[in-house]
Design an enzyme around this catalytic site. Structure first.
Site, PDB file in Angstrom:
ATOM      1  N   PHE A  33       2.179   0.781 -10.534  1.00  0.00           N
ATOM      2  CA  PHE A  33       3.521   0.197 -10.614  1.00  0.00           C
ATOM      3  C   PHE A  33       4.248   0.618 -11.905  1.00  0.00           C
ATOM      4  O   PHE A  33       5.304   1.275 -11.853  1.00  0.00           O
ATOM      5  CB  PHE A  33       3.366  -1.329 -10.531  1.00  0.00           C
ATOM      6  N   ASP A  54      -4.595   9.718 -11.945  1.00  0.00           N
ATOM      7  CA  ASP A  54      -4.823   8.500 -11.160  1.00  0.00           C
ATOM      8  C   ASP A  54      -5.690   8.858  -9.968  1.00  0.00           C
ATOM      9  O   ASP A  54      -5.895  10.042  -9.667  1.00  0.00           O
ATOM     10  CB  ASP A  54      -3.486   7.888 -10.669  1.00  0.00           C
ATOM     11  N   ASN A  81     -10.960   9.860 -11.257  1.00  0.00           N
ATOM     12  CA  ASN A  81     -11.382   8.516 -11.607  1.00  0.00           C
ATOM     13  C   ASN A  81     -11.970   8.589 -13.013  1.00  0.00           C
ATOM     14  O   ASN A  81     -12.946   9.305 -13.234  1.00  0.00           O
ATOM     15  CB  ASN A  81     -12.442   8.045 -10.600  1.00  0.00           C
ATOM     16  N   TYR A 110     -10.187 -11.251 -10.562  1.00  0.00           N
ATOM     17  CA  TYR A 110     -10.869 -11.598 -11.816  1.00  0.00           C
ATOM     18  C   TYR A 110     -12.081 -12.507 -11.589  1.00  0.00           C
ATOM     19  O   TYR A 110     -13.107 -12.342 -12.232  1.00  0.00           O
ATOM     20  CB  TYR A 110      -9.927 -12.284 -12.818  1.00  0.00           C
ATOM     21  N   THR A 144      -2.393  -6.996 -22.241  1.00  0.00           N
ATOM     22  CA  THR A 144      -1.736  -8.010 -21.407  1.00  0.00           C
ATOM     23  C   THR A 144      -1.403  -9.259 -22.226  1.00  0.00           C
ATOM     24  O   THR A 144      -2.099  -9.570 -23.199  1.00  0.00           O
ATOM     25  CB  THR A 144      -2.663  -8.439 -20.247  1.00  0.00           C
ATOM     26  N   TYR A 190     -10.920 -10.903 -17.230  1.00  0.00           N
ATOM     27  CA  TYR A 190      -9.906  -9.866 -17.489  1.00  0.00           C
ATOM     28  C   TYR A 190      -9.351  -9.990 -18.916  1.00  0.00           C
ATOM     29  O   TYR A 190      -9.363  -9.030 -19.698  1.00  0.00           O
ATOM     30  CB  TYR A 190      -8.788 -10.043 -16.459  1.00  0.00           C
ATOM     31  N   LYS A 194      -9.828  -7.358 -22.003  1.00  0.00           N
ATOM     32  CA  LYS A 194      -8.636  -6.777 -22.653  1.00  0.00           C
ATOM     33  C   LYS A 194      -8.631  -7.120 -24.150  1.00  0.00           C
ATOM     34  O   LYS A 194      -8.240  -6.297 -24.970  1.00  0.00           O
ATOM     35  CB  LYS A 194      -7.354  -7.314 -22.011  1.00  0.00           C
ATOM     36  N   ARG A 265       6.131 -19.108 -16.184  1.00  0.00           N
ATOM     37  CA  ARG A 265       6.080 -17.693 -16.533  1.00  0.00           C
ATOM     38  C   ARG A 265       7.472 -17.245 -16.973  1.00  0.00           C
ATOM     39  O   ARG A 265       8.480 -17.820 -16.552  1.00  0.00           O
ATOM     40  CB  ARG A 265       5.694 -16.835 -15.314  1.00  0.00           C
ATOM     41  N   ARG A 346       4.044 -19.042 -20.757  1.00  0.00           N
ATOM     42  CA  ARG A 346       3.998 -17.760 -21.468  1.00  0.00           C
ATOM     43  C   ARG A 346       5.366 -17.363 -21.997  1.00  0.00           C
ATOM     44  O   ARG A 346       6.136 -16.717 -21.292  1.00  0.00           O
ATOM     45  CB  ARG A 346       3.594 -16.652 -20.495  1.00  0.00           C
TER      46      ARG A 346
END
Ligand SMILES: NC(=O)c1ccc[n+]([C@@H]2O[C@H](COP(=O)([O-])OP(=O)(O)OC[C@H]3O[C@@H](n4cnc5c(N)ncnc54)[C@H](O)[C@@H]3O)[C@@H](O)[C@H]2O)c1
Ligand SMILES: O=C(O)[C@H]1O[C@H](OP(=O)(O)OP(=O)(O)OC[C@H]2O[C@@H](n3ccc(=O)[nH]c3=O)[C@H](O)[C@@H]2O)[C@H](O)[C@@H](O)[C@@H]1O
Length: 394
Positions: A33, A54, A81, A110, A144, A190, A194, A265, A346
């Site tokens: 995306f 990708d 990959n 997750y 993130t 996740y 990160k 959010r 957030r």
């Protein structure tokens, strides 16, 4: 004579007035995306070259073919990959800058595929960091906003006036702690992976001089996000909320509100956010060594409010009446399974990105939903009708 587009591109200058030199960029996860929008922007508006890595390229096919596109030769696709491909180091060495977007980043994975999630977000990113550090190559790594986890305010009593104090909820890169749930709450696999890769990159910068920038996106949304189950992704797949709600709207089903849709959010339009990334790419002296929140603090809603707004906007852009029961509540256990947990709120602090890059988001939530849902309707409405009309095999 140079075309007006190329002379305009070559006359571009950075924030300090210096001409921008064309770069070769190794973009890992370019077919996703964010990658697809970044490739589009860099092809349309700059002279940079992209080595696009990708496993898939469906979302950037329009940039790769046909051969007579104006940027022909500036973007090449390498299907690989990064878990196991010896070409990776060579491609990083050939580039001035590496941008790593590759990750498993859908919450439904997750707690149900925690090992894949941790490997993807930490282990698989290790060679990328190592090759950049060893070869003195600059790295822009995508982390993130989930590294912040829950807000300090979420632990206060519900009626505490301190909950209204920004000090208890605004998320600051250089001050806020990272607050995750217990290990049984595998949702945090996740965020934790990160966080550790961020710490490793930061340490490579401190000990070995790696030139890095870390990006913390806050719910970037727009066209080409994830997939519509049963059309361009698995029927049982659970994408992120924009695609879940789009799927419900396209099918005329109620939108499912997890645990009542109370989580909050802030959503930012992908095209605004991509402007911020372009500034990072082209202003290394201002971006290196920094961690940047990239979000839109003005676009805060609860998930329930998001659903209500999407229902209104979809009805406007499609002419389709909303279903009689527009939303239904569903428990997180039913929707995501055991081990799910959530970020309560957030809001990004924008001080650092403002100071370093002068960036501000522009697009309101209503406007970004209008353009995104127009795209979703145009792209998927007919395909959904066909899927719904198909007789189910016995
Ligand atoms: N979209 C957001 O709002 C958001 C928010 C926070 C963080 N991020 C981070 O930004 C990055 C990009 O997110 P996105 O929304 O574009 O996700 P995405 O899933 O659309 O894109 C990720 C891309 O990486 C590729 N990829 C994954 N593993 C790979 C591997 N082993 N080898 C090669 N390619 C691989 C995937 O095929 C996919 O095309 C991720 O690191 C994500 O954690 C995104
Ligand atoms: O986009 C981000 O900034 C980060 O946050 C996302 O996490 P989250 O916002 O929780 O994921 P969404 O799927 O977009 O869900 C948002 C909220 O909507 C809720 N939801 C989702 C889907 C649905 O059908 N109904 C619903 O109520 C979720 O429970 C959650 O509270 C993802 O983890 C990452 O892509 C990314 O790192």
């Amino acid at each position: 004579m140079a075309s007006s587009a190329s002379s305009a591109a070559s006359a571009r200058v950075d924030l300090d007035g210096n001409p921008i030199k064309p770069l070769t960029i190794c973009m890992i996860g370019a077919g996703g995306f964010i990658g697809s929008h970044l490739c589009e922007k860099l092809m349309n508006e700059t002279q940079h070259k992209i080595l696009a890595l990708d496993v898939y390229n469906d979302k950037i096919k329009h940039l790769l073919e046909p051969d007579n596109l104006p940027w022909h030769g500036r973007i090449t696709f390498h299907r690989l990959n990064i878990k196991h491909d010896s070409r990776l180091e060579g491609l990083i060495k050939m580039s001035d800058l590496t941008i790593n977007l590759a990750a498993i980043c859908t919450p439904a994975d997750y707690n149900t595929r925690p090992l894949d999630t941790i490997y993807s977000n930490f282990i698989d990113a290790l060679p990328v960091v190592k090759y950049c550090s060893e070869n003195n190559k600059r790295l822009i790594h995508f982390s993130t906003c989930e590294v912040y986890g829950k807000t300090i305010g979420s632990f206060l009593p519900k009626d505490s006036p301190l909950r209204q104090d920004p000090a208890y909820y605004v998320l600051k890169e250089d001050e806020s702690p990272c607050i995750f749930g217990s290990i049984e709450k595998q949702r945090w696999s996740y965020a934790c992976a990160k966080q550790l890769i961020e710490r490793l990159i930061y340490a490579e910068g401190a000990e070995n001089g790696l030139e890095f920038t870390i990006v913390r996106p806050f719910n970037w949304i727009g066209p080409r996000m994830d997939f519509i189950p049963g059309v361009d992704g698995p029927s049982e797949g659970v994408p992120r909320v924009l695609a879940c709600f789009s799927n419900n709207l396209l099918r005329g089903e109620p939108l499912k509100l997890v645990d009542g849709g109370q989580s909050q959010r802030t959503f930012v339009y992908i095209k605004d956010a991509i402007e911020a990334v372009t500034l990072m790419i082209e202003n290394p002296a201002r971006a290196n060594g920094h961690i940047f929140n990239v979000g839109n603090p003005n676009n805060e809603v609860t998930v329930r409010q998001l659903a209500e707004m999407m229902i209104k906007v979809y009805s406007k852009v499609s002419g389709v009446q909303p279903p009689e029961t527009p939303t239904v509540d569903v428990s997180s256990k039913e929707f995501y399974g055991e081990g799910y947990d959530d970020s309560d709120k957030r809001i990004p602090d924008m001080t650092i990105i403002n100071r370093q890059l002068g960036w501000n988001p522009k697009t309101s939530l209503w406007d970004l939903l209008e353009s995104t849902l127009t795209y979703q309707h145009r792209t998927y409405a007919e395909a959904i009708k066909k899927v719904i009309a198909k007789p189910v095999a016995n």
